[in-house]
Design an enzyme around this catalytic site. Structure first.
Site, short mmCIF file in Angstrom:
data_model
loop_
_atom_site.label_atom_id
_atom_site.label_comp_id
_atom_site.label_asym_id
_atom_site.label_seq_id
_atom_site.Cartn_x
_atom_site.Cartn_y
_atom_site.Cartn_z
CG ASP A 49 38.86 33.04 -5.75
OD1 ASP A 49 39.54 32.78 -4.73
OD2 ASP A 49 38.73 34.18 -6.20
CE LYS A 71 39.42 33.45 3.95
NZ LYS A 71 39.81 34.48 2.99
CG MET A 188 32.87 40.01 1.99
SD MET A 188 34.31 40.66 1.13
CE MET A 188 33.53 41.68 -0.10
N1 SAH Z 1 32.33 38.10 -6.49
C1 SAH Z 1 31.37 37.61 -5.52
C2 SAH Z 1 31.55 38.26 -4.17
C3 SAH Z 1 32.87 37.92 -3.49
S1 SAH Z 1 33.01 38.62 -1.91
C4 SAH Z 1 29.95 37.81 -6.06
O1 SAH Z 1 29.77 38.51 -7.06
O2 SAH Z 1 29.03 37.24 -5.48
C5 SAH Z 1 32.47 37.29 -0.88
C6 SAH Z 1 31.12 37.61 -0.29
O3 SAH Z 1 30.09 37.37 -1.24
C7 SAH Z 1 30.73 36.77 0.90
O4 SAH Z 1 31.32 37.24 2.10
C8 SAH Z 1 29.23 36.95 0.91
O5 SAH Z 1 28.87 38.21 1.42
C9 SAH Z 1 28.93 36.94 -0.58
N2 SAH Z 1 28.60 35.59 -1.07
C10 SAH Z 1 29.24 34.87 -1.99
N3 SAH Z 1 28.61 33.70 -2.24
C11 SAH Z 1 27.52 33.69 -1.43
C12 SAH Z 1 26.45 32.79 -1.24
N4 SAH Z 1 26.35 31.64 -1.90
N5 SAH Z 1 25.49 33.13 -0.33
C13 SAH Z 1 25.54 34.29 0.33
N6 SAH Z 1 26.53 35.18 0.17
C14 SAH Z 1 27.50 34.90 -0.69
#
Ligand code: SAH
Length: 268
Positions: A49, A71, A188
Site C-alpha cells: 500500500d 498512488k 489526514m
Molecule cells: N493505517 C495508518 C493510517 C492510514 S491513513 C496508520 O495506522 O498510521 C493515512 C494518514 O496517516 C496520513 O494522511 C497521515 O495523517 C497518517 N500517516 C501515515 N504515515 C505517516 C507518517 N509517517 N507520518 C505522519 N503521518 C502519517
C-alpha cells in the site's frame, strides 16, 4: 547449566489460500513486529500500500511477487475494489497473500472493509497489528499520548470523511476533548486544516498547544509546534504537508522540553 527458555510455538501460520493484512508501521522499518516479519517472509504475493516503506521488503522471500497498489508508488491510485479483487484472486490461486499497509491495518486503513469483503468471499483472513502513525509520530518526538498531568486519554480521528458522509462533528469533539482532558490526534487533516481549525475553535481556546509531524519516524521527518489558533499559518510557513498527523493538547508542551539538550553533569 540453566536451560534457555524456549520461544513459544507461533499459534498462527500463513497458509496458501489465505490473506493476512499486515501493519508495516509509520515508516521506520525497525518498528515492524516480529509477527509482521514472519508474515512478510511467508508471503508468495505481497500487495504493498501507500506509505509503506519499501525497506520492509528485505524480509520478503526471494521470488515473492511484489505489487505496489498505492498512488505514491508512482502509479495512479488503485481503486479499492480492484485491490480487493486482486486479494481474492491470488488467494483462490493458492498464494500466501500478504497485504502490507502503513501504520496499523485497523486504524484508518480500510482494514475493516477488507476483512468484511474477504469473509464474504469465504477467504480466511488474519490481521497483524502495526504501530499507528499517531502513536509512532509523537513517540519519535519523545512525547507520550497520555500523561497523568496532561491527558486522561486519546482520540484518533480522521480529517477526511468518505464522500457523502457528513464527517466528524468537530464542535462536539472539541467540547469532549476539553472537558475530558484528552489528546486529539488528527489523521489526514492537512488538506482540511482551515475547516478543522475553525470548527475546533468553537470549543477549544486558540492557545491550545498543537504539533504537526510529517513523515514521522523516517529520516526526513519534520515537525512544528504551534497553537490551534495558528494551525493553518504554521502549515504554510513551515511548508508541512501530507502525510502528517496533527496532535492537539497539553502533551505537546512536552516536545519543547524533550527537545532541550540534556546537560551532562560529570564528576571529576
Ligand atoms: N493505517 C495508518 C493510517 C492510514 S491513513 C496508520 O495506522 O498510521 C493515512 C494518514 O496517516 C496520513 O494522511 C497521515 O495523517 C497518517 N500517516 C501515515 N504515515 C505517516 C507518517 N509517517 N507520518 C505522519 N503521518 C502519517
Amino acid at each position: 547449566m540453566t536451560a534457555q527458555p524456549m520461544p513459544p510455538e507461533p499459534a498462527d501460520a500463513f497458509l496458501p489460500g489465505t490473506v493476512t493484512l499486515v501493519g508495516a508501521g509509520p515508516g521506520d522499518p525497525e518498528l515492524l513486529t516480529l509477527k509482521a516479519v514472519r508474515a512478510i517472509g511467508a508471503a508468495t504475493v505481497l500487495l504493498v500500500d501507500d506509505l509503506v516503506n519499501d525497506a520492509v521488503l528485505v524480509h520478503a522471500a526471494p521470488g515473492a511477487r511484489i505489487v505496489h497498489v498505492g498512488k505514491r508508488g508512482g502509479c495512479k491510485s488503485t481503486p479499492q475494489a480492484f485491490i480487493e479483487k486482486l486479494m481474492v484472486m491470488a488467494a483462490r490461486e493458492g498464494e500466501v497473500v500478504v497485504r502490507l499497509k502503513g501504520g496499523d491495518p485497523f486504524v484508518f486503513g480500510r482494514g475493516g472493509e477488507e476483512v468484511e469483503h474477504l469473509h464474504s468471499q469465504g477467504i480466511t483472513v488474519q490481521v497483524v497489528n502495526g504501530i499507528t502513525a499517531g502513536l509512532g509520530g509523537l513517540t519519535a518526538l519523545g512525547v507520550p499520548l497520555t500523561h497523568r498531568e496532561h491527558a486522561h486519554g486519546v482520540v484518533f480521528v480522521t480529517g477526511h470523511a468518505k464522500p457523502g458522509d457528513s464527517g466528524t462533528d468537530w464542535p462536539a469533539l472539541a467540547a469532549t476533548v476539553r472537558d475530558a482532558r484528552l489528546t486529539l490526534v488528527i489523521y489526514m487533516g492537512v488538506s482540511g486544516a482551515a475547516h478543522i481549525q475553525q470548527q475546533l475553535l468553537t470549543g477549544l481556546p486558540a492557545s491550545t498547544p498543537l504539533a504537526i509531524i510529517q513523515h514521522a519516524t523516517l529520516p526526513h521527518q519534520r515537525h512544528a509546534v504551534s497553537t490551534l489558533g495558528d494551525l493553518v499559518a504554521t502549515l504554510a510557513r513551515e511548508q508541512l504537508g501530507s502525510p502528517a498527523v496533527i496532535v492537539v493538547g497539553d502533551v505537546v508542551l512536552g516536545i519543547a522540553a524533550a527537545a532541550r539538550p540534556r546537560i551532562a553533569t560529570r564528576s571529576a
